[in-house]
Scaffold this motif. Structure first.
Motif, PDB file in Angstrom:
ATOM      1  N   PRO A 127      22.072  39.693   2.684  1.00 18.61           N
ATOM      2  CA  PRO A 127      22.712  38.380   2.568  1.00 18.61           C
ATOM      3  C   PRO A 127      23.601  38.098   3.772  1.00 18.61           C
ATOM      4  O   PRO A 127      24.051  39.016   4.466  1.00 18.61           O
ATOM      5  CB  PRO A 127      23.529  38.497   1.284  1.00 18.61           C
ATOM      6  N   ILE A 128      23.843  36.831   3.986  1.00 20.49           N
ATOM      7  CA  ILE A 128      24.675  36.398   5.123  1.00 20.49           C
ATOM      8  C   ILE A 128      26.058  37.056   5.062  1.00 20.49           C
ATOM      9  O   ILE A 128      26.676  37.300   6.092  1.00 20.49           O
ATOM     10  CB  ILE A 128      24.754  34.860   5.185  1.00 20.49           C
ATOM     11  N   SER A 129      26.512  37.377   3.851  1.00 23.70           N
ATOM     12  CA  SER A 129      27.831  38.006   3.695  1.00 23.70           C
ATOM     13  C   SER A 129      27.879  39.410   4.291  1.00 23.70           C
ATOM     14  O   SER A 129      28.961  39.946   4.515  1.00 23.70           O
ATOM     15  CB  SER A 129      28.245  38.042   2.225  1.00 23.70           C
ATOM     16  N   ASP A 130      26.731  40.002   4.564  1.00 23.09           N
ATOM     17  CA  ASP A 130      26.717  41.283   5.275  1.00 23.09           C
ATOM     18  C   ASP A 130      27.065  41.098   6.754  1.00 23.09           C
ATOM     19  O   ASP A 130      27.468  42.045   7.411  1.00 23.09           O
ATOM     20  CB  ASP A 130      25.343  41.953   5.184  1.00 23.09           C
ATOM     21  N   TYR A 131      26.883  39.903   7.247  1.00 14.94           N
ATOM     22  CA  TYR A 131      27.116  39.600   8.659  1.00 14.94           C
ATOM     23  C   TYR A 131      28.449  38.898   8.909  1.00 14.94           C
ATOM     24  O   TYR A 131      29.084  39.102   9.931  1.00 14.94           O
ATOM     25  CB  TYR A 131      25.982  38.727   9.210  1.00 14.94           C
ATOM     26  N   TYR A 132      28.812  38.039   7.967  1.00 18.20           N
ATOM     27  CA  TYR A 132      30.008  37.202   8.132  1.00 18.20           C
ATOM     28  C   TYR A 132      30.933  37.308   6.924  1.00 18.20           C
ATOM     29  O   TYR A 132      30.470  37.314   5.789  1.00 18.20           O
ATOM     30  CB  TYR A 132      29.618  35.729   8.265  1.00 18.20           C
ATOM     31  N   SER A 133      32.215  37.317   7.204  1.00 16.53           N
ATOM     32  CA  SER A 133      33.180  37.199   6.119  1.00 16.53           C
ATOM     33  C   SER A 133      33.176  35.749   5.644  1.00 16.53           C
ATOM     34  O   SER A 133      32.810  34.829   6.393  1.00 16.53           O
ATOM     35  CB  SER A 133      34.581  37.579   6.614  1.00 16.53           C
TER      36      SER A 133
ATOM     37  N   SER B 208      35.323  28.606   8.242  1.00 22.24           N
ATOM     38  CA  SER B 208      36.217  28.069   9.272  1.00 22.24           C
ATOM     39  C   SER B 208      35.634  26.832   9.946  1.00 22.24           C
ATOM     40  O   SER B 208      34.415  26.684  10.083  1.00 22.24           O
ATOM     41  CB  SER B 208      36.512  29.135  10.333  1.00 22.24           C
ATOM     42  N   ALA B 209      36.509  25.964  10.375  1.00 23.67           N
ATOM     43  CA  ALA B 209      36.096  24.758  11.099  1.00 23.67           C
ATOM     44  C   ALA B 209      35.394  25.141  12.395  1.00 23.67           C
ATOM     45  O   ALA B 209      34.429  24.484  12.799  1.00 23.67           O
ATOM     46  CB  ALA B 209      37.310  23.874  11.375  1.00 23.67           C
ATOM     47  N   GLU B 210      35.864  26.199  13.033  1.00 22.72           N
ATOM     48  CA  GLU B 210      35.244  26.645  14.286  1.00 22.72           C
ATOM     49  C   GLU B 210      33.781  27.029  14.077  1.00 22.72           C
ATOM     50  O   GLU B 210      32.912  26.655  14.863  1.00 22.72           O
ATOM     51  CB  GLU B 210      36.016  27.817  14.878  1.00 22.72           C
ATOM     52  N   ALA B 211      33.484  27.791  13.003  1.00 19.10           N
ATOM     53  CA  ALA B 211      32.114  28.236  12.732  1.00 19.10           C
ATOM     54  C   ALA B 211      31.214  27.055  12.384  1.00 19.10           C
ATOM     55  O   ALA B 211      30.023  27.078  12.688  1.00 19.10           O
ATOM     56  CB  ALA B 211      32.096  29.259  11.614  1.00 19.10           C
TER      57      ALA B 211
ATOM     58  N   PRO C 156      29.852  34.443  16.639  1.00 14.48           N
ATOM     59  CA  PRO C 156      29.072  35.658  16.372  1.00 14.48           C
ATOM     60  C   PRO C 156      29.516  36.321  15.057  1.00 14.48           C
ATOM     61  O   PRO C 156      30.652  36.134  14.622  1.00 14.48           O
ATOM     62  CB  PRO C 156      29.381  36.572  17.559  1.00 14.48           C
ATOM     63  N   PRO C 157      28.651  37.096  14.436  1.00 13.00           N
ATOM     64  CA  PRO C 157      29.015  37.778  13.194  1.00 13.00           C
ATOM     65  C   PRO C 157      30.255  38.642  13.361  1.00 13.00           C
ATOM     66  O   PRO C 157      30.459  39.260  14.408  1.00 13.00           O
ATOM     67  CB  PRO C 157      27.785  38.641  12.887  1.00 13.00           C
ATOM     68  N   ASP C 158      31.070  38.678  12.323  1.00  8.51           N
ATOM     69  CA  ASP C 158      32.299  39.473  12.374  1.00  8.51           C
ATOM     70  C   ASP C 158      32.215  40.735  11.512  1.00  8.51           C
ATOM     71  O   ASP C 158      33.163  41.501  11.459  1.00  8.51           O
ATOM     72  CB  ASP C 158      33.514  38.631  11.983  1.00  8.51           C
TER      73      ASP C 158
END
Length: 127
Positions: A98-104, A110-113, A119-121
């Protein structure tokens, strides 16, 4: 037909799910380099959403998926029929983490994302 109806925004929103989104992206990637296909997806998706009165375009999610799809599509034998290659890539994505493995959740929200590629955090994009 899918790409044309998506680009013309005649495709009902209820018929544009993740699989259709990936299919359109892979069609773009079959015709253009990743950077150009990503730009085309960005523009077409923004136009589609605006036409249907939907706010919520997310640049990071768009770029993330274009990167993943581009790498997988490039690994397919170009001599094989396009539809087969697209179906294989989509099938390979079914078991993706899932995307949650890549991103918090905080990063994705966030508005920036939403506005630009972040990039993934949590973990590197695997292909």
């Amino acid at each position: 037909m899918l790409v044309e109806s998506f680009e013309a925004a005649t495709l009902p929103v209820a018929r544009f799910h993740h699989r259709e989104h990936m299919r359109v992206a892979l069609c773009y990637l079959s015709r253009e380099p990743e950077v150009d296909a990503t730009a085309r997806m960005r523009q077409a998706l923004a136009r589609f959403l605006a036409h249907h009165g939907i706010e919520g375009y997310h640049e990071t999610l768009t770029v993330f998926w274009m990167k993943r799809l581009a790498a997988r599509f490039a690994a397919r034998d170009p001599a094989r029929p396009l539809d087969e290659r697209i179906d294989e890539v989509i099938a390979a994505c079914v078991n993706d983490p899932p995307i949650s493995d890549y991103y918090s959740a905080e990063t994705l929200a966030s508005a920036e994302a939403k506005r630009s590629w972040v990039p993934p955090d949590r973990r590197r994009i695997d292909v």
